[in-house]
Design an enzyme around this catalytic site. Sequence first.
Site, PDB file in Angstrom:
ATOM      1  N   HIS A   1       0.887  -1.165   0.000  1.00  0.00           N
ATOM      2  CA  HIS A   1       0.000   0.000   0.000  1.00  0.00           C
ATOM      3  C   HIS A   1       0.925   1.215   0.000  1.00  0.00           C
ATOM      4  O   HIS A   1       2.027   1.163   0.568  1.00  0.00           O
ATOM      5  CB  HIS A   1      -0.823   0.076   1.280  1.00  0.00           C
ATOM      6  CG  HIS A   1      -1.709  -1.102   1.553  1.00  0.00           C
ATOM      7  ND1 HIS A   1      -1.273  -2.228   2.171  1.00  0.00           N
ATOM      8  CD2 HIS A   1      -3.027  -1.286   1.315  1.00  0.00           C
ATOM      9  CE1 HIS A   1      -2.275  -3.077   2.301  1.00  0.00           C
ATOM     10  NE2 HIS A   1      -3.353  -2.549   1.792  1.00  0.00           N
TER      11      HIS A   1
ATOM     12  N   HIS B   1     -11.726 -14.291   2.352  1.00  0.00           N
ATOM     13  CA  HIS B   1     -12.938 -13.492   2.168  1.00  0.00           C
ATOM     14  C   HIS B   1     -14.083 -14.335   1.624  1.00  0.00           C
ATOM     15  O   HIS B   1     -15.229 -14.155   2.037  1.00  0.00           O
ATOM     16  CB  HIS B   1     -12.651 -12.308   1.244  1.00  0.00           C
ATOM     17  CG  HIS B   1     -11.604 -11.381   1.800  1.00  0.00           C
ATOM     18  ND1 HIS B   1     -11.129 -10.304   1.119  1.00  0.00           N
ATOM     19  CD2 HIS B   1     -10.940 -11.389   2.990  1.00  0.00           C
ATOM     20  CE1 HIS B   1     -10.222  -9.665   1.850  1.00  0.00           C
ATOM     21  NE2 HIS B   1     -10.088 -10.328   2.991  1.00  0.00           N
TER      22      HIS B   1
ATOM     23  N   ASP C   1       2.392   1.805   3.379  1.00  0.00           N
ATOM     24  CA  ASP C   1       3.305   0.802   3.955  1.00  0.00           C
ATOM     25  C   ASP C   1       4.734   1.289   3.782  1.00  0.00           C
ATOM     26  O   ASP C   1       5.636   0.928   4.538  1.00  0.00           O
ATOM     27  CB  ASP C   1       3.201  -0.547   3.235  1.00  0.00           C
ATOM     28  CG  ASP C   1       1.838  -1.183   3.372  1.00  0.00           C
ATOM     29  OD1 ASP C   1       1.100  -0.818   4.289  1.00  0.00           O
ATOM     30  OD2 ASP C   1       1.524  -2.075   2.540  1.00  0.00           O
TER      31      ASP C   1
ATOM     32  N   GLU D   1      -9.832 -13.500  -2.672  1.00  0.00           N
ATOM     33  CA  GLU D   1      -9.048 -13.899  -1.498  1.00  0.00           C
ATOM     34  C   GLU D   1      -9.722 -15.085  -0.817  1.00  0.00           C
ATOM     35  O   GLU D   1     -10.924 -15.064  -0.547  1.00  0.00           O
ATOM     36  CB  GLU D   1      -8.919 -12.735  -0.512  1.00  0.00           C
ATOM     37  CG  GLU D   1      -8.268 -13.189   0.792  1.00  0.00           C
ATOM     38  CD  GLU D   1      -7.825 -12.058   1.702  1.00  0.00           C
ATOM     39  OE1 GLU D   1      -7.264 -11.077   1.202  1.00  0.00           O
ATOM     40  OE2 GLU D   1      -8.040 -12.183   2.916  1.00  0.00           O
TER      41      GLU D   1
ATOM     42  N   LYS E   1     -14.848  -8.482  -0.144  1.00  0.00           N
ATOM     43  CA  LYS E   1     -14.860  -9.001   1.223  1.00  0.00           C
ATOM     44  C   LYS E   1     -16.247  -8.716   1.792  1.00  0.00           C
ATOM     45  O   LYS E   1     -16.780  -7.622   1.583  1.00  0.00           O
ATOM     46  CB  LYS E   1     -13.783  -8.293   2.046  1.00  0.00           C
ATOM     47  CG  LYS E   1     -13.610  -8.832   3.458  1.00  0.00           C
ATOM     48  CD  LYS E   1     -12.433  -8.128   4.143  1.00  0.00           C
ATOM     49  CE  LYS E   1     -12.197  -8.682   5.533  1.00  0.00           C
ATOM     50  NZ  LYS E   1     -11.071  -8.027   6.213  1.00  0.00           N
TER      51      LYS E   1
ATOM     52  N   ASP F   1      -6.906 -14.205   8.186  1.00  0.00           N
ATOM     53  CA  ASP F   1      -5.674 -14.073   7.377  1.00  0.00           C
ATOM     54  C   ASP F   1      -4.587 -15.056   7.829  1.00  0.00           C
ATOM     55  O   ASP F   1      -3.434 -14.676   8.064  1.00  0.00           O
ATOM     56  CB  ASP F   1      -5.132 -12.636   7.441  1.00  0.00           C
ATOM     57  CG  ASP F   1      -6.002 -11.657   6.668  1.00  0.00           C
ATOM     58  OD1 ASP F   1      -6.690 -12.073   5.725  1.00  0.00           O
ATOM     59  OD2 ASP F   1      -5.986 -10.454   7.015  1.00  0.00           O
TER      60      ASP F   1
ATOM     61  N   GLU G   1     -10.973  -6.469  -5.203  1.00  0.00           N
ATOM     62  CA  GLU G   1     -10.955  -7.506  -4.160  1.00  0.00           C
ATOM     63  C   GLU G   1     -12.189  -7.383  -3.270  1.00  0.00           C
ATOM     64  O   GLU G   1     -12.373  -6.377  -2.584  1.00  0.00           O
ATOM     65  CB  GLU G   1      -9.676  -7.356  -3.326  1.00  0.00           C
ATOM     66  CG  GLU G   1      -9.606  -8.323  -2.164  1.00  0.00           C
ATOM     67  CD  GLU G   1      -8.320  -8.174  -1.363  1.00  0.00           C
ATOM     68  OE1 GLU G   1      -7.358  -7.549  -1.858  1.00  0.00           O
ATOM     69  OE2 GLU G   1      -8.284  -8.683  -0.231  1.00  0.00           O
TER      70      GLU G   1
ATOM     71  N   ASP H   1     -12.010 -11.988  10.149  1.00  0.00           N
ATOM     72  CA  ASP H   1     -10.992 -12.146   9.099  1.00  0.00           C
ATOM     73  C   ASP H   1      -9.667 -12.580   9.733  1.00  0.00           C
ATOM     74  O   ASP H   1      -8.992 -11.777  10.373  1.00  0.00           O
ATOM     75  CB  ASP H   1     -10.824 -10.793   8.399  1.00  0.00           C
ATOM     76  CG  ASP H   1      -9.837 -10.837   7.268  1.00  0.00           C
ATOM     77  OD1 ASP H   1      -9.718 -11.881   6.617  1.00  0.00           O
ATOM     78  OD2 ASP H   1      -9.181  -9.810   7.036  1.00  0.00           O
TER      79      ASP H   1
ATOM     80  N   MET I   1       2.522  -5.776  -7.690  1.00  0.00           N
ATOM     81  CA  MET I   1       1.205  -5.219  -7.365  1.00  0.00           C
ATOM     82  C   MET I   1       1.347  -4.085  -6.357  1.00  0.00           C
ATOM     83  O   MET I   1       2.190  -4.146  -5.464  1.00  0.00           O
ATOM     84  CB  MET I   1       0.329  -6.336  -6.800  1.00  0.00           C
ATOM     85  CG  MET I   1      -1.049  -5.933  -6.361  1.00  0.00           C
ATOM     86  SD  MET I   1      -1.152  -5.375  -4.646  1.00  0.00           S
ATOM     87  CE  MET I   1      -1.835  -6.809  -3.847  1.00  0.00           C
TER      88      MET I   1
ATOM     89  N   ASP J   1      -1.594 -13.105   1.261  1.00  0.00           N
ATOM     90  CA  ASP J   1      -2.128 -11.985   2.051  1.00  0.00           C
ATOM     91  C   ASP J   1      -2.517 -12.521   3.423  1.00  0.00           C
ATOM     92  O   ASP J   1      -3.693 -12.682   3.738  1.00  0.00           O
ATOM     93  CB  ASP J   1      -3.335 -11.355   1.346  1.00  0.00           C
ATOM     94  CG  ASP J   1      -3.769 -10.082   2.055  1.00  0.00           C
ATOM     95  OD1 ASP J   1      -3.000  -9.582   2.895  1.00  0.00           O
ATOM     96  OD2 ASP J   1      -4.881  -9.595   1.788  1.00  0.00           O
TER      97      ASP J   1
ATOM     98  N   ASP K   1      -5.229 -13.499  -3.738  1.00  0.00           N
ATOM     99  CA  ASP K   1      -4.739 -13.385  -2.358  1.00  0.00           C
ATOM    100  C   ASP K   1      -4.922 -14.740  -1.678  1.00  0.00           C
ATOM    101  O   ASP K   1      -6.048 -15.175  -1.403  1.00  0.00           O
ATOM    102  CB  ASP K   1      -5.531 -12.312  -1.584  1.00  0.00           C
ATOM    103  CG  ASP K   1      -4.999 -10.905  -1.845  1.00  0.00           C
ATOM    104  OD1 ASP K   1      -4.096 -10.752  -2.696  1.00  0.00           O
ATOM    105  OD2 ASP K   1      -5.489  -9.970  -1.192  1.00  0.00           O
TER     106      ASP K   1
HETATM  107  C1  GCO Z   1      -7.895  -7.440   4.386  1.00  0.00           C
HETATM  108  C2  GCO Z   1      -7.535  -7.352   2.930  1.00  0.00           C
HETATM  109  C3  GCO Z   1      -6.314  -6.563   2.661  1.00  0.00           C
HETATM  110  C4  GCO Z   1      -6.140  -6.246   1.197  1.00  0.00           C
HETATM  111  C5  GCO Z   1      -5.054  -5.273   1.016  1.00  0.00           C
HETATM  112  C6  GCO Z   1      -4.739  -5.010  -0.415  1.00  0.00           C
HETATM  113  O1  GCO Z   1      -8.807  -8.176   4.668  1.00  0.00           O
HETATM  114  O2  GCO Z   1      -7.288  -6.767   5.212  1.00  0.00           O
HETATM  115  O3  GCO Z   1      -7.413  -8.648   2.453  1.00  0.00           O
HETATM  116  O4  GCO Z   1      -5.193  -7.240   3.152  1.00  0.00           O
HETATM  117  O5  GCO Z   1      -5.890  -7.388   0.452  1.00  0.00           O
HETATM  118  O6  GCO Z   1      -5.431  -4.087   1.641  1.00  0.00           O
HETATM  119  O7  GCO Z   1      -5.681  -4.217  -0.965  1.00  0.00           O
HETATM  120 MN    MN Z   2      -6.525  -9.374   0.654  1.00  0.00          MN
HETATM  121 MN    MN Z   3      -8.135 -10.375   4.131  1.00  0.00          MN
END
Ligand code: GCO
Ligand code: MN
Ligand code: MN
Length: 390
Positions: free
Chosen positions: A59, A225, A62, A222, A188, A262, A186, A260, A93, A292, A250
């Site tokens: 990002h 998600h 970041d 993802e 979610k 991850d 993306e 979430d 990306m 991700d 992702d």
């Molecule tokens: C989340 C998302 C993020 C995005 C990222 C890229 O649930 O936090 O998956 O990790 O993928 O912001 O746009």
């Molecule tokens: Mn993501």
């Molecule tokens: Mn995520």
Amino acid sequence: MPSPDPTYVPTPADKFTFGLWTVGNPGRDPFGEPTRPRLDPVDIVRRLAGLGAWGVNLHDNDLVPIDATASERDAIVSTFRAALAETGLCVPMATTNLFSDPVFRDGAFTAPDAAVRAYALQKTLHAIDLGVELGASTYVFWGGREGAEVDAAKDPIEAIKRFREAMNFLCAYVKDQRYGLRFALEAKPNEPRGDIYFPTTGAYLGFIETLDHPEMVGVNPEVAHEHMAGLNICHAVAQALDAGKLFHIDLNDQKAGRFDQDLRFGSESIKALFFLVKLLEDSGYDGPRHFDAHAYRSESPEGVWDFARGNMRTYLILKDKVRRFGEDAEIQSLLEEIHTSSGEGPPTSYSRASMESLKSRTFDRQVLAAKTLPYERLDQLVVDLLLGVR
Ligand code: GCO
Ligand code: MN
Ligand code: MN
């Protein structure tokens, strides 16, 4: 498919990527403060390259703090570029942080406040410039704050229109600048908002066709998600592939029905992710395999690199299982049996004659219903294969 390295050690040819925010995740959660120190992006680049990753994604913030001056930005970017050049890592990306700052508390491109929408667009223009400067060819849009808790406050159709206007503006910008950039949307279903607009990959696939330049825009599904929404990631990705829209992916993991998480790729849903890897490998998808995910909050700073290694190792193990699945005589003969039809199929295209002939055909429903479908045996063979006893 070439024989894999049995040690499952990744190389850049595997196209594994991580976000600065993934391995750099300090372990903050809604209930607790960070458990690990912030990592320097340059150190992340060096560590990832040492582990055999291909690229690093980011990002805007970041790398460059939101309040950095132009000269601070340039200095940071040039140090980061030097680390990329030194290690050979690429930035395939990039994306915009449109969710952390309080200004985005009620959305970015869909915010009710027009000035916030303008700021979100301006921030994205600068972030696109940054991504392109670093060599990115895919630009991801994850609308973390594009949603609502109070539906009385906002018109959801208006939100969709505003998101479309933003995408059309940004596509026009990319074309005007002659950037070789494609967008990946993306989805979610929720978190951080109570509900997020465009909750699934399928929702975005429908939306993309309403844009001014649909050819520039695809999806970034993802795992976590789709699993949060109770969906089958493999089927969602298949639809994206069928539409020619799988621009990015992702990879991570997630227990259904949770926040979430991850999680490290393959730490939970081994069978589902086997079929996802099979789909990616069989389809010839040649884009990045982006993780991700982030390490458990309880993990130590050094353990983060075990986490990073684990994602790639599991992908390579599953890829090896895909090869074995293809070479397994018993599995393949069962599949052949399952795929053998009981008679002639439907006409390949419509004509009066083919329709009339179909209308007058006789079918023996009992014969059709009696065909054996040995799915119990097939599925057990897959389980045996994945559990390593085959
Ligand atoms: C989340 C998302 C993020 C995005 C990222 C890229 O649930 O936090 O998956 O990790 O993928 O912001 O746009
Ligand atoms: Mn993501
Ligand atoms: Mn995520």
